[in-house]
Design an enzyme around this catalytic site. Structure first.
Site, short mmCIF file in Angstrom:
data_model
loop_
_atom_site.label_atom_id
_atom_site.label_comp_id
_atom_site.label_asym_id
_atom_site.label_seq_id
_atom_site.Cartn_x
_atom_site.Cartn_y
_atom_site.Cartn_z
N THR A 146 22.55 -0.42 -21.00
CA THR A 146 21.60 0.23 -21.10
C THR A 146 20.33 -0.58 -21.19
O THR A 146 20.09 -1.24 -22.30
CB THR A 146 21.98 1.63 -21.31
OG1 THR A 146 20.67 2.18 -20.94
CG2 THR A 146 21.45 1.19 -23.06
N ALA A 157 27.95 18.11 -27.00
CA ALA A 157 28.74 18.70 -27.49
C ALA A 157 28.88 18.72 -29.20
O ALA A 157 28.90 20.06 -29.56
CB ALA A 157 30.21 18.86 -26.82
N ALA A 174 31.06 12.65 -26.05
CA ALA A 174 30.74 14.52 -26.54
C ALA A 174 29.75 14.55 -27.32
O ALA A 174 29.74 14.96 -28.59
CB ALA A 174 32.47 14.68 -27.33
N ASP A 186 42.91 18.08 -28.20
CA ASP A 186 44.20 18.66 -27.48
C ASP A 186 44.34 18.32 -26.38
O ASP A 186 45.83 18.25 -26.48
CB ASP A 186 43.20 20.12 -26.90
CG ASP A 186 42.21 20.18 -25.95
OD1 ASP A 186 41.17 18.68 -26.49
OD2 ASP A 186 41.87 20.40 -25.24
N HIS A 196 25.10 15.23 -20.66
CA HIS A 196 25.72 15.54 -22.08
C HIS A 196 26.30 16.70 -21.25
O HIS A 196 25.51 17.53 -21.30
CB HIS A 196 25.12 15.78 -23.27
CG HIS A 196 24.86 14.52 -24.06
ND1 HIS A 196 23.46 13.86 -24.50
CD2 HIS A 196 24.32 13.26 -22.97
CE1 HIS A 196 23.84 12.83 -25.60
NE2 HIS A 196 24.44 12.06 -24.04
N GLN A 201 23.52 7.56 -24.54
CA GLN A 201 24.71 6.68 -24.29
C GLN A 201 25.11 5.83 -25.45
O GLN A 201 25.57 7.31 -26.23
CB GLN A 201 23.98 5.05 -23.56
CG GLN A 201 23.68 4.93 -22.57
CD GLN A 201 22.13 5.83 -21.91
OE1 GLN A 201 21.02 6.26 -23.19
NE2 GLN A 201 21.81 7.56 -21.19
N ALA A 222 37.03 18.65 -32.73
CA ALA A 222 37.12 19.33 -31.68
C ALA A 222 38.76 18.80 -31.17
O ALA A 222 39.01 18.58 -30.89
CB ALA A 222 35.72 18.97 -30.39
N THR A 223 38.83 20.62 -30.91
CA THR A 223 40.21 20.74 -29.83
C THR A 223 39.63 21.50 -29.06
O THR A 223 41.11 22.16 -27.72
CB THR A 223 41.22 21.69 -31.08
OG1 THR A 223 41.03 23.23 -31.82
CG2 THR A 223 41.61 21.07 -31.92
N GLY A 282 29.67 5.43 -24.36
CA GLY A 282 28.89 6.82 -24.28
C GLY A 282 30.09 8.02 -23.55
O GLY A 282 31.26 7.37 -23.47
N ASP A 283 29.72 9.32 -23.25
CA ASP A 283 30.70 9.78 -22.95
C ASP A 283 31.59 10.29 -24.25
O ASP A 283 32.94 10.95 -24.09
CB ASP A 283 31.18 9.85 -21.75
CG ASP A 283 31.00 9.27 -20.22
OD1 ASP A 283 30.50 10.18 -19.87
OD2 ASP A 283 30.80 8.05 -20.23
#
Length: 449
Positions: free
Chosen positions: A261, A21, A18, A357, A46, A246, A428-429, A15-16
């Site tokens: 989960t 996004a 992105a 980044d 999210h 997740q 993604a930066t 999970g987490d």
């Protein structure tokens, strides 16, 4: 039309990664007809940053800022209280009538305050051996539905949980919320079923009458349509974007048990929804960070607490039940496993890689593990739905000795792409939707990162 007219976004970690996004970027750039949630529930968090706006999407799809409608399939555990609270948070962010954007499957299960209290009580009673939970009743909602389907009797055990009372009353669904008498009967039976467990903890419940009123109001406020009906009809207007919750490593059958989960996080769940609607399969985009992350309990082989000082995390913190925020070095053995799982259960066509980044700013502090000791592939796939095998994989992760090596930050996306065997579609930066670069259109040919 591209080879795959629809897209599924799944996380390749704990999970987490992105996912939200990534979905927000795809919604803004490809203008899908809808975002389909195909697993999880309100425990989803999210984070989407869109200019001056930030919101943590839970039940609404992460394409909401782009005006994209949300569909909650029958696999989503719907919490009407959380949905209403989220709608109120979206209004001042420019979403004037949030609930008008939501359609829900009538077959989706309802997560209630009773499930939430039971979930928290059960986790608290585990003492120093918690499984890990957001404390929102998601697992308890799913477990009760399985207990009823199995005709579980008092004193019998299902998935390591013993029933105190017969699970006779059917679980509450979205369709039930059209009738106050049905809602009342379901809630009354549920309160009695969990009474012995709740008596062992400190959590109290609102009166049944208040819960009935809320659920009936919810039933009249959202539109409903079956999965096949909604997806077929909506696909006539444009492509469908499926948002997973997740990550693969938390999947109920392929994750590192028991820190998982009660939900199928695999792309196969979304592919099956498409097939039921008579629609072609989707392209699968797996999402990864440039370093390992995890919330709360469970193994994280490359964990390094010192990395928290150089990898800022503005939108993730500790939760009372979920536990603390954890970070680690790049873990290629787990990436290979997650990619293998996806290919076996729905496919994996491309990657979205975030936080380039952040890892660059860490100035070499983030390292890479290509193997554990001399073992490059320590995680075997095993049979599906074999929890004993998944527990063995958890033991591997707990006792692993990652062989850490320095890596140039610019090379991390290439290493992840090679380990996953899939090209990088999006990078993604930064946290903003605008900070994402899409290499080529969906369904096109891509050069591996």
């Amino acid at each position: 039309m591209p080879a795959h007219p629809h897209t599924i976004v799944v996380g390749l970690g704990f999970g987490d990664e992105a996912k939200g996004a990534t979905v927000a970027h795809l919604a803004a750039t490809t203008q899908p007809a809808t975002v389909v949630r195909f697993n999880g529930g309100a425990q989803t968090a999210h984070n989407v940053v869109d200019g001056a706006r930030h919101h943590t999407f839970r039940l609404f799809g992460s394409g909401t800022f782009a005006g994209t409608p949300t569909y909650l399939s029958r696999h989503v555990l719907v919490d009407p209280w959380m949905l209403a609270a989220e709608a109120e948070k979206l209004r001042p962010l420019g979403v004037n009538d949030p609930l008008s954007l939501v359609t829900v499957s009538p077959d989706a299960l309802i997560a209630t305050p009773i499930h939430r209290a039971a979930n928290r009580t059960r986790e608290e009673l585990r003492g120093g051996n918690p499984h890990g939970s957001c404390g929102l009743g998601i697992g308890e909602t799913r477990w009760y539905s399985l207990a009823h389907a199995a005709g579980l009797r008092a004193g019998r055990t299902l998935w390591e949980i013993t029933a105190d009372i017969d699970a006779d009353e059917p679980p509450l669904t979205v369709a039930d919320c059209q009738d106050a008498a049905t809602v009342r009967a379901r809630l009354t039976a549920l309160e009695a079923f969990y009474g012995p467990l709740l008596a062992r903890g400190p959590h109290t419940l609102a009166p049944i009458d208040e819960m009935v009123e809320t659920l009936v109001e919810f039933g009249g406020a959202v539109g409903t349509a079956t999965d096949a009906e909604y997806l077929f009809r909506t696909a006539q207007r444009g492509h469908l974007l499926f948002e997973g919750a997740q990550g693969v490593l938390l999947d109920e059958w392929r994750g590192l048990h028991p820190h998982t989960t009660w939900s199928t996080t695999l792309p196969s769940a979304a592919q099956e929804l498409l097939a039921e609607a008579g629609l072609p399969p989707a392209e699968v985009v797996g999402v990864l960070r440039t370093y390992a992350t995890r919330h709360g309990h469970g193994p994280l082989p490359t964990e390094d607490e010192q990395l928290r000082d150089v990898l800022p995390e503005p939108h993730n913190g500790a939760g009372r039940y979920q536990g603390g925020w954890r970070v680690g070095h790049v873990d290629l053995p787990l990436v290979r496993y997650a990619a293998h799982v996806c290919r076996q259960h729905g496919g994996l066509d491309a990657l979205s890689i975030s936080h380039l980044d952040t890892v660059a700013a860490a100035d070499g502090a983030v390292m890479i593990a290509r193997a554990y000791g001399d073992t490059v592939h320590p995680y075997g796939l095993g049979l599906y739905r074999d929890l004993a095998h998944q527990e063995r994989l958890t033991a591997v992760a707990r006792t692993a000795t990652p062989r850490l090596e320095p890596v140039e930050p610019s090379q991390v996306p290439h290493e992840l792409a090679r380990a996953a065997g899939a090209p990088a579609l999006i990078t993604a930066t930064g946290p903003d939707t605008a900070d994402r670069v899409q290499e080529l259109p969906l369904g096109g040919e891509r050069i591996a990162a």
